[in-house]
Write a protein that holds these residues in place. Structure first.
Motif, PDB file in Angstrom:
ATOM      1  N   ALA A  93       5.311 -31.120  16.606  1.00 28.48           N
ATOM      2  CA  ALA A  93       4.982 -30.107  15.606  1.00 28.48           C
ATOM      3  C   ALA A  93       5.542 -30.536  14.253  1.00 28.48           C
ATOM      4  O   ALA A  93       6.736 -30.782  14.123  1.00 28.48           O
ATOM      5  N   ALA A  94       4.679 -30.658  13.253  1.00 32.01           N
ATOM      6  CA  ALA A  94       5.113 -30.981  11.884  1.00 32.01           C
ATOM      7  C   ALA A  94       5.360 -29.654  11.178  1.00 32.01           C
ATOM      8  O   ALA A  94       4.420 -28.980  10.746  1.00 32.01           O
ATOM      9  N   VAL A  95       6.640 -29.245  11.123  1.00 33.32           N
ATOM     10  CA  VAL A  95       6.996 -27.950  10.537  1.00 33.32           C
ATOM     11  C   VAL A  95       7.673 -28.138   9.185  1.00 33.32           C
ATOM     12  O   VAL A  95       8.142 -29.226   8.860  1.00 33.32           O
ATOM     13  N   VAL A  96       7.698 -27.064   8.409  1.00 33.06           N
ATOM     14  CA  VAL A  96       8.347 -27.092   7.091  1.00 33.06           C
ATOM     15  C   VAL A  96       9.178 -25.823   6.933  1.00 33.06           C
ATOM     16  O   VAL A  96       9.058 -24.883   7.720  1.00 33.06           O
ATOM     17  N   ILE A 121       1.826 -29.926   1.689  1.00 32.09           N
ATOM     18  CA  ILE A 121       2.246 -31.321   1.776  1.00 32.09           C
ATOM     19  C   ILE A 121       1.509 -32.017   2.917  1.00 32.09           C
ATOM     20  O   ILE A 121       0.865 -31.372   3.738  1.00 32.09           O
ATOM     21  N   ARG A 122       1.624 -33.337   2.950  1.00 25.33           N
ATOM     22  CA  ARG A 122       1.018 -34.109   4.035  1.00 25.33           C
ATOM     23  C   ARG A 122       1.908 -34.036   5.272  1.00 25.33           C
ATOM     24  O   ARG A 122       3.136 -33.907   5.174  1.00 25.33           O
ATOM     25  N   ALA A 123       1.279 -34.173   6.443  1.00 17.51           N
ATOM     26  CA  ALA A 123       2.029 -34.097   7.703  1.00 17.51           C
ATOM     27  C   ALA A 123       3.165 -35.114   7.732  1.00 17.51           C
ATOM     28  O   ALA A 123       4.261 -34.828   8.201  1.00 17.51           O
ATOM     29  N   PRO A 162       0.261 -30.478  12.404  1.00 12.37           N
ATOM     30  CA  PRO A 162       0.646 -29.483  11.391  1.00 12.37           C
ATOM     31  C   PRO A 162       0.823 -28.111  12.043  1.00 12.37           C
ATOM     32  O   PRO A 162      -0.038 -27.669  12.804  1.00 12.37           O
ATOM     33  N   SER A 163       1.958 -27.468  11.727  1.00 16.66           N
ATOM     34  CA  SER A 163       2.303 -26.213  12.406  1.00 16.66           C
ATOM     35  C   SER A 163       2.949 -25.255  11.419  1.00 16.66           C
ATOM     36  O   SER A 163       3.731 -25.668  10.562  1.00 16.66           O
ATOM     37  N   VAL A 164       2.640 -23.965  11.573  1.00 19.32           N
ATOM     38  CA  VAL A 164       3.326 -22.935  10.786  1.00 19.32           C
ATOM     39  C   VAL A 164       3.794 -21.854  11.742  1.00 19.32           C
ATOM     40  O   VAL A 164       3.253 -21.672  12.827  1.00 19.32           O
ATOM     41  N   ARG A 165       4.848 -21.132  11.322  1.00 19.19           N
ATOM     42  CA  ARG A 165       5.401 -20.054  12.145  1.00 19.19           C
ATOM     43  C   ARG A 165       5.245 -18.733  11.401  1.00 19.19           C
ATOM     44  O   ARG A 165       5.391 -18.689  10.179  1.00 19.19           O
ATOM     45  N   THR A 166       4.918 -17.678  12.161  1.00 18.46           N
ATOM     46  CA  THR A 166       4.651 -16.384  11.534  1.00 18.46           C
ATOM     47  C   THR A 166       5.173 -15.227  12.396  1.00 18.46           C
ATOM     48  O   THR A 166       5.396 -15.398  13.600  1.00 18.46           O
ATOM     49  N   ALA A 167       5.354 -14.075  11.741  1.00 12.67           N
ATOM     50  CA  ALA A 167       5.681 -12.837  12.460  1.00 12.67           C
ATOM     51  C   ALA A 167       5.150 -11.643  11.672  1.00 12.67           C
ATOM     52  O   ALA A 167       5.830 -10.649  11.527  1.00 12.67           O
ATOM     53  N   ASP A 168       3.993 -11.716  11.116  1.00  8.01           N
ATOM     54  CA  ASP A 168       3.211 -10.727  10.360  1.00  8.01           C
ATOM     55  C   ASP A 168       2.228 -11.454   9.441  1.00  8.01           C
ATOM     56  O   ASP A 168       1.084 -11.048   9.307  1.00  8.01           O
ATOM     57  N   CYS A 169       2.735 -12.522   8.764  1.00  3.59           N
ATOM     58  CA  CYS A 169       1.897 -13.300   7.849  1.00  3.59           C
ATOM     59  C   CYS A 169       0.743 -13.935   8.623  1.00  3.59           C
ATOM     60  O   CYS A 169       0.760 -13.978   9.846  1.00  3.59           O
ATOM     61  N   VAL A 170      -0.241 -14.438   7.867  1.00  2.00           N
ATOM     62  CA  VAL A 170      -1.418 -15.011   8.508  1.00  2.00           C
ATOM     63  C   VAL A 170      -1.235 -16.518   8.703  1.00  2.00           C
ATOM     64  O   VAL A 170      -0.954 -17.242   7.743  1.00  2.00           O
ATOM     65  N   PRO A 171      -1.410 -16.999   9.935  1.00  2.00           N
ATOM     66  CA  PRO A 171      -1.490 -18.440  10.153  1.00  2.00           C
ATOM     67  C   PRO A 171      -2.954 -18.857  10.039  1.00  2.00           C
ATOM     68  O   PRO A 171      -3.824 -18.244  10.654  1.00  2.00           O
ATOM     69  N   MET A 180       5.971 -16.645  16.143  1.00  2.00           N
ATOM     70  CA  MET A 180       4.862 -17.322  16.795  1.00  2.00           C
ATOM     71  C   MET A 180       4.632 -18.633  16.053  1.00  2.00           C
ATOM     72  O   MET A 180       5.072 -18.797  14.912  1.00  2.00           O
ATOM     73  N   MET A 181       3.915 -19.544  16.684  1.00  2.00           N
ATOM     74  CA  MET A 181       3.566 -20.795  15.999  1.00  2.00           C
ATOM     75  C   MET A 181       2.060 -21.026  16.132  1.00  2.00           C
ATOM     76  O   MET A 181       1.449 -20.636  17.125  1.00  2.00           O
ATOM     77  N   ALA A 182       1.487 -21.632  15.099  1.00  2.00           N
ATOM     78  CA  ALA A 182       0.087 -22.051  15.129  1.00  2.00           C
ATOM     79  C   ALA A 182       0.068 -23.536  14.823  1.00  2.00           C
ATOM     80  O   ALA A 182       0.702 -23.978  13.865  1.00  2.00           O
ATOM     81  N   SER A 183      -0.624 -24.301  15.662  1.00  2.00           N
ATOM     82  CA  SER A 183      -0.626 -25.764  15.526  1.00  2.00           C
ATOM     83  C   SER A 183      -2.023 -26.316  15.687  1.00  2.00           C
ATOM     84  O   SER A 183      -2.841 -25.762  16.427  1.00  2.00           O
ATOM     85  N   ILE A 184      -2.259 -27.438  15.000  1.00  2.00           N
ATOM     86  CA  ILE A 184      -3.531 -28.157  15.155  1.00  2.00           C
ATOM     87  C   ILE A 184      -3.237 -29.650  15.107  1.00  2.00           C
ATOM     88  O   ILE A 184      -2.399 -30.100  14.316  1.00  2.00           O
ATOM     89  N   GLY A 185      -3.897 -30.409  15.990  1.00  2.00           N
ATOM     90  CA  GLY A 185      -3.651 -31.854  16.022  1.00  2.00           C
ATOM     91  C   GLY A 185      -4.683 -32.544  16.897  1.00  2.00           C
ATOM     92  O   GLY A 185      -5.617 -31.905  17.395  1.00  2.00           O
ATOM     93  N   PHE A 186      -4.481 -33.845  17.074  1.00  2.00           N
ATOM     94  CA  PHE A 186      -5.406 -34.577  17.936  1.00  2.00           C
ATOM     95  C   PHE A 186      -5.180 -34.194  19.388  1.00  2.00           C
ATOM     96  O   PHE A 186      -4.047 -34.055  19.837  1.00  2.00           O
ATOM     97  N   ALA A 187      -6.277 -34.015  20.102  1.00  2.00           N
ATOM     98  CA  ALA A 187      -6.185 -33.665  21.515  1.00  2.00           C
ATOM     99  C   ALA A 187      -5.728 -34.872  22.320  1.00  2.00           C
ATOM    100  O   ALA A 187      -5.961 -36.009  21.931  1.00  2.00           O
ATOM    101  N   ARG A 188      -5.072 -34.624  23.447  1.00  2.00           N
ATOM    102  CA  ARG A 188      -4.662 -35.748  24.297  1.00  2.00           C
ATOM    103  C   ARG A 188      -5.905 -36.434  24.849  1.00  2.00           C
ATOM    104  O   ARG A 188      -6.972 -35.845  24.950  1.00  2.00           O
TER     105      ARG A 188
END
Ligand SMILES: [Zn+2]
Length: 272
Positions: free
Chosen positions: A73-76, A85-87, A111-120, A254-262
């Protein structure tokens, strides 16, 4: 959620929310987490600075359930700003609210973001050649972080008309009361239509973040049919999602992530 394009699945005990149109982008995988991860307690995926073994282990279980086994997970450090920013530049100490993977970034980064009300918001180029994760509460939304993310991808050769966007579970207008200062700022940002005005009797106004973000994505050139929003309010759905407004500072993330599939290769690259 019939017709919304979103579905809730349980994979190896981890409950995830996925957007079908985004899932159909070739070579990519994505998911929005819930607070259910098959453990006794909450499936809290932590703040950026949480580097404990328990959080790391949960994040890798989440990525595995999402179909990104072996990914990272590329988090910030999210600050309700408008920086994308770039991953390859991401890190727990880097202040930003959007992470974009573009050719040249390490293929294992999700790329991943974490939320607890805000929109991912998860965004992908329709052939899976670039993608991004964005965190947008009212400040980031009114500041224009999502159009910024679209511009970032466009500047690398991935124009808005080729993008698919999925807005995940968040606090929805049923629960998102805002004061007059936010209402005024929304009007100044050209987003007055996303505010349900205060009703007679002094009820507070309500902000529709999904609606505001949809308007911005459309204005940025993303086709309306390629913009999807999960009809899941995190404040209403106690037991399934964390909500800062409901639980206060103790709320998990919570976390939302997107990346290349295995088992699929990044363009021109080799994955292990
Ligand atoms: Zn609600």
């Amino acid at each position: 959620m019939t017709g919304s394009g979103f579905e809730i699945e349980e994979i190896s005990g981890v409950e995830i929310v996925r957007c079908r149109p985004l899932a159909s982008v070739p070579g990519l995988a994505h998911a929005f987490s819930t607070r259910r991860g098959g453990e006794a307690g909450d499936f809290d995926l932590g703040r950026a600075e949480d580097r404990g073994e328990e959080i790391r282990s949960r994040r890798s279980r989440f990525l595995r359930a999402a179909g990104m086994e072996g990914g990272t997970a590329a988090v910030v450090r999210q600050v309700h700003g408008c920086r994308v920013i770039r991953a390859g530049e991401a890190g727990a100490d880097v202040e930003a609210d959007g992470v974009a993977w573009m050719p040249g970034d390490p293929p294992g980064l999700a790329p991943s973001v974490r939320t607890a009300d805000c929109v991912p918001i998860l965004i992908a180029e329709r052939d899976g050649r670039a993608f991004a994760a964005v965190h947008a509460g009212w400040r980031g939304t009114l500041g224009g972080i999502v159009p910024r993310a679209v511009e970032t991808l466009a500047s690398a050769g991935f124009p808005p008309e080729r993008l698919v966007a999925a807005m995940g579970p968040a606090i929805l207008p049923c629960c998102y009361e805002v004061g007059p200062e936010v209402t005024a700022l929304a009007a100044r940002a050209g987003l007055a239509a996303a505010v349900a005005p205060a009703a007679r009797g002094g009820l507070p106004a309500r902000l529709d973040l999904h609606g505001a973000l949809r308007a911005q994505l459309e204005a940025a050139g993303v086709p309306p049919g390629s913009i999807h929003a999960a009809p899941l309010c995190v404040r209403c759905l106690d037991g399934r999602f964390f909500s800062h407004r409901r639980e206060g500072g103790a709320a998990g993330r919570m976390m939302a992530s997107i990346g290349f599939a295995r088992r699929t290769g990044a363009p021109g690259g080799v994955r292990t």
